[in-house]
Write a protein that holds these residues in place. Structure first.
Motif, PDB file in Angstrom:
ATOM      1  N   HIS A 183       0.864  -1.187   0.000  1.00 25.44           N
ATOM      2  CA  HIS A 183       0.000   0.000   0.000  1.00 25.44           C
ATOM      3  C   HIS A 183       0.897   1.232   0.000  1.00 25.44           C
ATOM      4  O   HIS A 183       1.494   1.571   1.026  1.00 25.44           O
ATOM      5  CB  HIS A 183      -0.905   0.003   1.229  1.00 25.44           C
ATOM      6  CG  HIS A 183      -1.714  -1.245   1.422  1.00 25.44           C
ATOM      7  ND1 HIS A 183      -1.275  -2.306   2.180  1.00 25.44           N
ATOM      8  CD2 HIS A 183      -2.929  -1.614   0.921  1.00 25.44           C
ATOM      9  CE1 HIS A 183      -2.197  -3.262   2.161  1.00 25.44           C
ATOM     10  NE2 HIS A 183      -3.203  -2.882   1.408  1.00 25.44           N
ATOM     11  N   LEU A 184       0.982   1.895  -1.136  1.00 24.96           N
ATOM     12  CA  LEU A 184       1.902   3.031  -1.285  1.00 24.96           C
ATOM     13  C   LEU A 184       1.210   4.345  -0.936  1.00 24.96           C
ATOM     14  O   LEU A 184       0.048   4.568  -1.293  1.00 24.96           O
ATOM     15  CB  LEU A 184       2.436   3.088  -2.713  1.00 24.96           C
ATOM     16  CG  LEU A 184       3.294   1.890  -3.136  1.00 24.96           C
ATOM     17  CD1 LEU A 184       3.714   2.041  -4.600  1.00 24.96           C
ATOM     18  CD2 LEU A 184       4.526   1.736  -2.246  1.00 24.96           C
ATOM     19  N   PHE A 185       1.958   5.223  -0.282  1.00 24.48           N
ATOM     20  CA  PHE A 185       1.420   6.502   0.192  1.00 24.48           C
ATOM     21  C   PHE A 185       1.904   7.636  -0.694  1.00 24.48           C
ATOM     22  O   PHE A 185       3.107   7.797  -0.917  1.00 24.48           O
ATOM     23  CB  PHE A 185       1.869   6.725   1.644  1.00 24.48           C
ATOM     24  CG  PHE A 185       1.195   7.913   2.300  1.00 24.48           C
ATOM     25  CD1 PHE A 185      -0.127   7.821   2.722  1.00 24.48           C
ATOM     26  CD2 PHE A 185       1.872   9.106   2.486  1.00 24.48           C
ATOM     27  CE1 PHE A 185      -0.752   8.898   3.326  1.00 24.48           C
ATOM     28  CE2 PHE A 185       1.247  10.202   3.088  1.00 24.48           C
ATOM     29  CZ  PHE A 185      -0.066  10.095   3.508  1.00 24.48           C
ATOM     30  N   ASN A 186       0.945   8.406  -1.191  1.00 23.83           N
ATOM     31  CA  ASN A 186       1.205   9.672  -1.874  1.00 23.83           C
ATOM     32  C   ASN A 186       2.318   9.558  -2.931  1.00 23.83           C
ATOM     33  O   ASN A 186       2.228   8.713  -3.814  1.00 23.83           O
ATOM     34  CB  ASN A 186       1.529  10.748  -0.824  1.00 23.83           C
ATOM     35  CG  ASN A 186       1.286  12.151  -1.374  1.00 23.83           C
ATOM     36  OD1 ASN A 186       0.347  12.379  -2.118  1.00 23.83           O
ATOM     37  ND2 ASN A 186       2.167  13.081  -1.028  1.00 23.83           N
ATOM     38  N   LYS A 213       3.964   6.659  -4.972  1.00 19.24           N
ATOM     39  CA  LYS A 213       3.396   6.086  -6.199  1.00 19.24           C
ATOM     40  C   LYS A 213       4.146   6.538  -7.452  1.00 19.24           C
ATOM     41  O   LYS A 213       4.025   5.913  -8.503  1.00 19.24           O
ATOM     42  CB  LYS A 213       1.907   6.447  -6.305  1.00 19.24           C
ATOM     43  CG  LYS A 213       1.080   5.863  -5.161  1.00 19.24           C
ATOM     44  CD  LYS A 213      -0.422   6.079  -5.344  1.00 19.24           C
ATOM     45  CE  LYS A 213      -1.176   5.495  -4.144  1.00 19.24           C
ATOM     46  NZ  LYS A 213      -2.627   5.412  -4.368  1.00 19.24           N
ATOM     47  N   PRO A 260       3.860  -0.907  -6.445  1.00 18.42           N
ATOM     48  CA  PRO A 260       3.307  -1.597  -5.269  1.00 18.42           C
ATOM     49  C   PRO A 260       3.683  -3.079  -5.314  1.00 18.42           C
ATOM     50  O   PRO A 260       3.716  -3.698  -6.372  1.00 18.42           O
ATOM     51  CB  PRO A 260       1.792  -1.411  -5.420  1.00 18.42           C
ATOM     52  CG  PRO A 260       1.575  -1.172  -6.881  1.00 18.42           C
ATOM     53  CD  PRO A 260       2.818  -0.490  -7.402  1.00 18.42           C
ATOM     54  N   GLY A 261       3.991  -3.631  -4.153  1.00 17.40           N
ATOM     55  CA  GLY A 261       4.317  -5.054  -4.086  1.00 17.40           C
ATOM     56  C   GLY A 261       3.111  -5.907  -4.408  1.00 17.40           C
ATOM     57  O   GLY A 261       2.016  -5.646  -3.923  1.00 17.40           O
ATOM     58  N   ASP A 262       3.326  -6.929  -5.235  1.00 16.95           N
ATOM     59  CA  ASP A 262       2.233  -7.813  -5.642  1.00 16.95           C
ATOM     60  C   ASP A 262       2.337  -9.209  -5.049  1.00 16.95           C
ATOM     61  O   ASP A 262       1.539 -10.083  -5.367  1.00 16.95           O
ATOM     62  CB  ASP A 262       2.204  -7.942  -7.177  1.00 16.95           C
ATOM     63  CG  ASP A 262       1.749  -6.659  -7.853  1.00 16.95           C
ATOM     64  OD1 ASP A 262       0.969  -5.898  -7.234  1.00 16.95           O
ATOM     65  OD2 ASP A 262       2.173  -6.415  -8.997  1.00 16.95           O
ATOM     66  N   TYR A 298       2.068   2.806   5.889  1.00 19.83           N
ATOM     67  CA  TYR A 298       0.661   2.943   5.496  1.00 19.83           C
ATOM     68  C   TYR A 298      -0.067   1.602   5.473  1.00 19.83           C
ATOM     69  O   TYR A 298      -1.298   1.553   5.600  1.00 19.83           O
ATOM     70  CB  TYR A 298       0.615   3.634   4.126  1.00 19.83           C
ATOM     71  CG  TYR A 298      -0.732   4.039   3.584  1.00 19.83           C
ATOM     72  CD1 TYR A 298      -1.695   4.670   4.374  1.00 19.83           C
ATOM     73  CD2 TYR A 298      -1.035   3.830   2.239  1.00 19.83           C
ATOM     74  CE1 TYR A 298      -2.914   5.057   3.842  1.00 19.83           C
ATOM     75  CE2 TYR A 298      -2.252   4.232   1.693  1.00 19.83           C
ATOM     76  CZ  TYR A 298      -3.192   4.838   2.510  1.00 19.83           C
ATOM     77  OH  TYR A 298      -4.404   5.224   1.967  1.00 19.83           O
ATOM     78  N   LEU A 315      -0.451  -0.268   7.781  1.00 19.33           N
ATOM     79  CA  LEU A 315      -1.199  -0.420   9.036  1.00 19.33           C
ATOM     80  C   LEU A 315      -2.617   0.124   8.923  1.00 19.33           C
ATOM     81  O   LEU A 315      -3.461  -0.171   9.769  1.00 19.33           O
ATOM     82  CB  LEU A 315      -0.493   0.288  10.189  1.00 19.33           C
ATOM     83  CG  LEU A 315       0.696  -0.408  10.837  1.00 19.33           C
ATOM     84  CD1 LEU A 315       1.224   0.441  11.987  1.00 19.33           C
ATOM     85  CD2 LEU A 315       0.319  -1.796  11.363  1.00 19.33           C
ATOM     86  N   TRP A 316      -2.874   0.949   7.909  1.00 19.87           N
ATOM     87  CA  TRP A 316      -4.236   1.466   7.710  1.00 19.87           C
ATOM     88  C   TRP A 316      -5.119   0.460   6.971  1.00 19.87           C
ATOM     89  O   TRP A 316      -6.275   0.740   6.696  1.00 19.87           O
ATOM     90  CB  TRP A 316      -4.187   2.819   7.001  1.00 19.87           C
ATOM     91  CG  TRP A 316      -4.055   3.931   8.010  1.00 19.87           C
ATOM     92  CD1 TRP A 316      -5.058   4.766   8.427  1.00 19.87           C
ATOM     93  CD2 TRP A 316      -2.892   4.302   8.756  1.00 19.87           C
ATOM     94  NE1 TRP A 316      -4.579   5.623   9.389  1.00 19.87           N
ATOM     95  CE2 TRP A 316      -3.257   5.363   9.610  1.00 19.87           C
ATOM     96  CE3 TRP A 316      -1.579   3.830   8.811  1.00 19.87           C
ATOM     97  CZ2 TRP A 316      -2.356   5.968  10.502  1.00 19.87           C
ATOM     98  CZ3 TRP A 316      -0.689   4.428   9.692  1.00 19.87           C
ATOM     99  CH2 TRP A 316      -1.083   5.488  10.521  1.00 19.87           C
ATOM    100  N   PHE A 317      -4.554  -0.695   6.670  1.00 21.32           N
ATOM    101  CA  PHE A 317      -5.290  -1.758   5.980  1.00 21.32           C
ATOM    102  C   PHE A 317      -5.229  -2.990   6.879  1.00 21.32           C
ATOM    103  O   PHE A 317      -4.310  -3.801   6.763  1.00 21.32           O
ATOM    104  CB  PHE A 317      -4.698  -1.993   4.584  1.00 21.32           C
ATOM    105  CG  PHE A 317      -4.762  -0.723   3.778  1.00 21.32           C
ATOM    106  CD1 PHE A 317      -5.886  -0.428   3.024  1.00 21.32           C
ATOM    107  CD2 PHE A 317      -3.759   0.231   3.878  1.00 21.32           C
ATOM    108  CE1 PHE A 317      -5.990   0.790   2.358  1.00 21.32           C
ATOM    109  CE2 PHE A 317      -3.853   1.449   3.205  1.00 21.32           C
ATOM    110  CZ  PHE A 317      -4.970   1.721   2.441  1.00 21.32           C
TER     111      PHE A 317
END
Lengths: 290, 290
Positions: free
Chosen positions: A119-122, A125, A130-132, A151, A153-155
C-alpha cells in the motif's frame, strides 16, 4: 524443562539522510551496534533507511535503489554476522527495471527475505511499484515474523493475513508523516499509527514493533513516536518522542502470541472469525466510491 | 447554499439490571430523554440494554428475550416519536425458537432494522445464536449507519465490510468486561476497546460511537470507557470513566466520513486497498491453529 525463549527486541528511531547512501549504511551499522550493545537480538530500522524518503525525481529515486545483494544490505548483513543479530530494515529496492519500497530481513546467514510494500502513500506512487507478492512470514530461531511498512497499518487486512499465517511479531519499518493531517499527535504524544499498532496487536494477539524516523526532507515532516506493542495490545515501549532519536527495547516471549490467541476458554482470536461474512473484502473488484 | 447536516450524537453509559425488563425499559426511556434534552438526534444505548448480561440459565435468558415488536422496543419507539430522535439499542432478541444478542435501530417511524451480533463472547455462546445475516447498513436523514456489538470490534473485517457498504458512522452498543484481562485500562483510563474504536475510525475514515455499561452482574465486571471517535481517528468524546454514568455528546457532520476517504490527492481509503492480496480472509475455511 523448557523455558520460554526470551527475545530482546529493538526499534531504532533516527533520521536517514536523503540521497546519502554511504552515510545511511553507516547509520544503520551504528544503530545495529547500539541495539546489540543493549542486548537486542532482533532490531527494526525505519522505512527506506537506505535512501531517505522524499525523492523529487526518478533519477534521485533510481540513484538510491539497490538490489537485495547491494552494498548497503551487505554491510548490514556483516553487522548481523558480527553481532549475532537479526535486522528488519526498510530499503529502496531495485528488482529488474522496477523499484519497490521494501523491507529486508537480514541475519547472520545473509539476506533471508524481502517484503515489498503493498500500500503506497502519496508520492511513493511516483517512485515505486506496489508489491504484488502478498505478505510473507519468516521463521527465525525465536519465532515467526511478518513485515508491514507504514501505510500498510491502515489496511487491517494485511496484518490479519500475516497473523493467520502464524506471524507472532509484525515488524513495521515506517516513515509516518505529519503532512495531510489536521492533528498529528494527541495530548500524550500518541500518533494515529500508535493506535493502529495497538489495535493490530489486540485484534490479532501479536507483537508489533514499529520503528519510525524523525526529521524532515523537503516538504515532508516525520513524526517519530516509534512503539512496541504486546499481544494484549498494551504498549511495551514508546511512543518515543516526535523529534529525538530513540532506542526502544522490550523483552518479549513470542510464544505468548500463540498462547494468547485463546482469549477465554470459549474464545479463540481466529476461531471466532466469521470468514463467510467477510466475502466483500477479497477478490478482484474493489469499490472506491461510497 | 447547502450546509453540512450537523448531527448531535449521544452515547449513554449506565447500568441495565439483570432480569429487570420493566426497569430496563424505563431506564432506556430516561436516557433517551436525557440525551434528547441535550439536543441529541441519534442516541446509542449499551449492549443488552433490555435484559442485562450475565445470565445463569436458559430460563433466565429466555425470560428476558423479546422479539422486535416486544414491549421494551415499543416503549423506546414511543420515545423516538415523542422526541423526534433515532436510537440504537442492544436487546436480547427472540426470533422463532432462537435468541440473538441484537441491536435495534429505532426511529419515529418504528423499528427500522436489527443487527444480530456475529461474534459472540464467552458465555454468550450458551444463550445466543451468532448472527448469520452479515452487517447491514441503514440510511437515516443525516447519513448511513452500521452497527457492531462489543467483541465485533476485535474483528476488523466487520467494520471494513460496513465501511465498504458506505457506513459513515458505526454505532457500537457494548458491554466491555474486565474479566480475562491482566490489564483493564491504562494510566489515562483507556480500555482496549477505545484503541480498537480509534483504529476502526482511522482505518475506515468513519465515525464510531461506543456506548458501554458500568456495574457488575454475578462474576462479570463492566468497565465503562464509552467513547465517540471521528473519521480521522481522534476521540471527540470520552473515554468516560470506568464506574460512573455518563452522557457523551458530539456534534458531527457525517458527510466528513466520505470527504475524508480521500486521504491525500493520491490516496483513497478504499481505492488503496489490495483485495487481490486478502483472499485468505474470506470464504468457508478458517484456520484456528497457528
Amino acid at each position: 524443562m523448557s523455558r520460554p525463549a526470551l527475545l530482546k527486541l529493538a526499534a531504532c528511531q533516527y533520521a536517514p539522510h536523503l540521497g546519502d547512501t554511504d552515510g545511511n549504511a553507516a547509520r544503520g551499522v551504528a544503530w545495529i551496534d547500539r541495539a546489540a550493545d543493549a542486548g537486542a537480538k532482533l532490531i527494526v530500522l525505519p522505512e527506506l533507511a537506505s535512501s531517505g524518503y522524499a525523492f523529487a525525481s526518478e533519477e534521485e529515486a533510481d540513484a538510491a535503489a539497490q538490489d537485495g545483494g547491494g552494498a548497503i544490505l551487505a554491510r548490514w548483513v556483516d553487522s548481523c554476522r558480527r553481532r549475532g543479530v537479526y535486522v528488519v530494515a526498510g530499503f529502496s529496492e531495485r528488482r529488474g527495471d522496477e523499484r519497490f519500497n521494501s523491507a529486508a530481513l537480514l541475519g547472520p546467514e545473509g539476506l533471508i527475505g524481502v517484503y515489498q510494500k503493498a500500500h503506497l502513500f502519496n508520492d511513493e506512487k511516483s517512485y515505486f511499484q506496489p508489491g504484488d507478492s502478498g505478505f510473507p512470514v519468516f521463521d527465525l530461531p525465536f519465532g515467526r515474523i511478518g513485515i508491514l511498512v507504514c501505510y500498510d497499518l491502515w489496511f487491517p487486512e494485511a496484518a490479519r493475513v500475516l497473523a493467520l499465517k502464524g506471524a507472532q511479531l509484525i515488524c513495521v519499518p515506517t516513515n509516518w508523516v505529519a503532512n495531510f493531517r489536521r492533528q498529528v499527535v494527541d495530548d500524550r504524544g500518541w500518533a494515529m499509527g500508535n493506535y493502529a499498532a495497538v489495535a493490530v496487536a489486540t485484534q490479532n494477539q501479536v507483537f508489533v514493533a514499529a520503528a519510525d524516523r524523525i526529521g524532515s526532507e523537503r516538504d515532508v515532516e516525520f513524526i517519530g513516536a516509534s512503539c512496541i506493542a504486546g499481544p494484549e495490545g498494551w504498549l511495551l515501549a514508546g511512543p518515543a518522542s516526535r523529534s529525538d532519536e530513540a532506542l526502544l527495547l522490550a523483552d518479549v516471549d513470542l510464544s505468548q502470541a500463540a498462547a494468547r490467541k485463546q482469549r477465554t476458554p470459549r474464545n479463540h482470536a481466529f476461531g471466532d472469525r466469521r470468514p463467510e461474512l467477510y466475502s466483500s473484502l477479497s477478490g478482484p473488484a474493489a469499490s472506491t466510491s461510497e
